[in-house]
Write an enzyme that holds these catalytic residues in place. Structure first.
Site, PDB file in Angstrom:
ATOM      1  CD  GLU B  60      36.392  38.799   9.453  1.00  0.00           C
ATOM      2  OE1 GLU B  60      36.633  39.395   9.141  1.00  0.00           O
ATOM      3  OE2 GLU B  60      35.284  39.180   8.526  1.00  0.00           O
ATOM      4  CG  HIS B 129      34.569  39.475  -2.152  1.00  0.00           C
ATOM      5  ND1 HIS B 129      35.498  40.083  -1.612  1.00  0.00           N
ATOM      6  CD2 HIS B 129      33.537  39.434  -0.463  1.00  0.00           C
ATOM      7  CE1 HIS B 129      34.762  41.496  -0.685  1.00  0.00           C
ATOM      8  NE2 HIS B 129      33.807  40.969   0.565  1.00  0.00           N
TER       9      HIS B 129
END
Lengths: 356, 324
Positions: B60, B129
């Site tokens: 990322e 998450h």
């Protein structure tokens, strides 16, 4: 460094695409390289002086001792190629052709500075010169460089990107992610590790496993190249290979250039981590300016009188940059709200002043 | 006007903008060959090819930063985070590079980039998450933060975000991808920075965003059965905040409940509450109530997670308290 040598020859194994040879410089062009190095040193000395007088605030990381790296490597680039670096950015900006005036004015926080007084020492920018910063977070510029090269390839512009980083940055995750992306997508980018042996005050052997650092190219199947950072000719020669690889084959490289900074990490560095003898010895043994000057004398490309004239001009240019910076106006306080958003945006003009 | 899901509406926006402008490209984990972890990019690889629909490694920081570099050069990247929870790994690139380069360079660079992806809790995926990070990014001065709650807004706002010359955090909510509603055909633009009144009412204003708007609407329906008329504002854009719409509603109802999935400390609702009391103090007949995600890392077990999420029951209780 066998690893590096073996990788470097890879491009030469493909005769159909072998790069053009490094252009031999004229005496005038060689003298100009020396002039650029002298200008950087005199500029940095003036910056140090101004910092001690509290005319420059914040952090100020000087490039003295490393001049041959920026000057040699940038001399192999075309005008439209991109340059991006970390926070020790004064030398690269000057080598890229930014004026001493706009650079010094930025250090003084003036509106005439290259970033309108909003960036400071660590954040020089000149889009016109394709100098894309000046970045303050160690390693943070390395993915940006991959993106600039990605755009060059996307647009088929034929340009390449050179990204400088220090030896401390090789231990940042962003650097490894950038190397992987550059190699995976065959991006025309050259990552140049300016190894000045110290990540701030932590020496290479206390911060990095694996020597030489260029070996980190191997894991990504990238060309690894090394150069002697005190020798501007050697830097030029080795960088040329990397630049050709990027330009003709769209392949990235990792170049490790051994160099040494004479001053502290920043102006506020007391220097406890290394001895004065070490610094003096390095200055004596391998000063990039002295080395090149003596070579030009020997080759009759330069006379002592000409050198004195170069010195005089560079000192004058550095002094002029200080005078310009001092006499430039401060930014108007209302400019603090400028440059946040793109004005040509379709956003409604009314942005409620949150928190007011 | 056709009925479609949130994911289809987002897909239309991407497809139309990529068709319109060759500088737009989509990049992220599993966006191309896998067809998108949440199928938002379904079919785009086949339509636009691998140059413009780019699968990335799980990296990322690397690909977010690469996107910013490409945007500095004038490309218009849409960078997908599989979930915004993973954007933490790229935080430096989003905050220090996307969020500061225009300013630090004295305005030399525009950064026309969209970071987008799913977010939110409620599907039992645990603490790592389940983030709703709109307040984290809204704290960065140069970032625009958009959080659509309906398919028509998702399409119209994503098209606006892609056309914006500023960096935009476009935060979708995983719970809504399958939500169906009418979406106008063809060119459909929703301006950034405008809230939408999703239900009109007179007694209390419920201010929400994204999935929380659906909680607020559910609560408003039940409040109506008890004779309480609640107005529901979907902010749609967290930053810039549409204060005129908020303040007009407060002037009408004099009571406010803020419904937000993010955590309470410095959640976006704290800022909204500050703005209301600061600007409309005389219009308030009761303290402003907030219904937020509770101040704990997101738990896994259903019964625990449901206790942590804003619920219709908590919104109803807050509205009744405000009206007491």
């Amino acid at each position: 460094m066998a690893t590096a040598g073996a990788k470097k020859t890879r491009s030469k194994e493909k005769p159909g695409k072998s790069p053009a040879v490094l252009p031999i410089l004229t005496a005038t062009e060689r003298v100009d390289l020396l002039r650029k190095m002298v200008l950087i040193r005199r500029f940095e000395q003036k910056a140090a002086q101004a910092f001690m007088q509290a005319k420059i605030k914040g952090f100020c990381h000087l490039y003295i001792g490393q001049e041959a790296v920026a000057v040699g490597s940038i001399s192999t680039l075309h005008e439209g190629d991109a340059v991006i670096t970390a926070y020790r950015d004064h030398g690269h900006a000057l080598a890229r052709g930014m004026s001493a005036r706009e650079c010094m004015a930025e250090l003084f926080g003036k509106i005439t500075g290259c970033s309108r007084g909003k960036g400071g020492s660590m954040h020089f920018f000149s889009k016109e010169k394709h100098f894309h910063g000046g970045h303050g977070i160690v390693g943070g510029q390395t993915p940006l460089a991959a993106g600039i090269a990605f755009a060059q390839k996307y647009n088929q512009s034929g340009a390449v990107t050179v990204c400088y980083l220090g030896d401390g940055a090789v231990n940042q995750g962003a650097f490894h992610e950038a190397l992987n992306l550059a190699a995976l997508w065959k991006l025309p980018v050259i990552y140049v590790i300016e190894n000045n042996e110290y990540a701030m005050g932590t020496s290479q052997h206390r911060s990095s496993a694996g020597d030489p650092l260029v070996k980190r190219a191997d894991g990504y199947d990238m060309a690894g190249i090394t150069a002697h950072g005190a020798d501007v000719d050697d830097v030029r020669e080795k960088m040329w290979d990397a630049v050709q690889l990027a330009r003709t084959e769209s392949l990235p490289s990792l170049v490790e250039i051994k160099t040494y900074r004479y001053r502290g990490h920043s102006m506020s560095d007391p220097g406890h981590y290394r001895s004065k003898d070490e610094i003096e010895n390095r200055k004596k043994e391998a000063d990039p300016l002295a080395l090149y000057r003596e070579r030009l004398y020997k080759e009759k490309a330069l006379t002592e009188k000409q050198y004195e004239e170069i010195e005089r001009q560079c000192v004058a240019e550095a002094e002029d940059s200080v005078a310009f910076a001092e006499s430039s106006p401060e930014p108007e306080v209302n400019t603090v709200f400028e440059d946040i958003f793109a004005p040509e945006d379709q956003m409604p003009e009314f942005r409620p002043p949150i928190g007011s | 006007m056709a009925v479609c899901t949130m994911r289809e509406a987002l897909n239309q926006a991407l497809s139309e903008e990529m068709e319109r402008d060759e500088r737009v490209f989509l990049m992220g984990e599993e966006v191309a060959e896998y067809q998108g972890a949440y199928k938002v990019s379904s079919g785009l690889l086949q339509k636009f090819g691998p140059k413009r629909v780019v699968d990335t490694p799980i990296s990322e920081s690397g690909f977010a930063g690469l996107g910013v570099g490409a945007a500095m050069m004038g490309l218009r990247p849409v960078v997908e985070f599989m979930t915004w929870s993973f954007s933490m790994v790229a935080y430096d690139q989003i905050v220090n590079n996307a969020g500061a380069i225009r300013y630090m360079s004295g305005g030399q660079y525009s950064i026309p980039i969209v970071f987008r992806g799913s977010s939110g809790a409620g599907l039992q995926v645990g603490a790592t998450h389940s983030h709703t990070p709109e307040n984290w990014y809204a704290n960065v001065p140069a970032l625009t933060v958009i959080t659509p709650g309906f398919p028509d807004d998702a399409k119209g706002l994503l098209k606006s975000a892609i056309r914006s010359n500023n960096p935009v955090c476009f935060i979708e909510n995983e719970k809504l991808y399958g939500f169906k509603d009418e979406v106008p055909d063809g060119e459909w633009i929703v301006p950034i920075g405008q809230a939408r009144i999703r239900r009109e009412g007179n007694d209390v204003t419920l201010i929400a965003n994204s999935a929380s708007t659906h909680v607020a609407l559910g609560a408003a329906g039940k409040l109506a059965a008890n004779g309480i008329s609640a107005e529901v504002i979907d902010l749609r854009t967290i930053k810039p905040l549409d204060l005129p719409t908020i303040l007009a509603s407060v002037a009408k109802t004099n009571r406010v409940v803020i419904v937000e999935e993010n955590k309470p400390f410095a959640g976006w609702g704290a800022q909204v509450a500050y703005e209301i009391q600061h600007r409309s103090f005389d219009h308030l007949d009761a303290p402003i109530e907030r219904v937020t995600g509770l101040d704990v890392p997101q738990p896994y077990a259903r019964v625990l997670e449901q206790a942590v999420m804003p619920s219709e029951e908590r919104v109803i209780a807050a509205a009744e308290k405000s009206l007491a």
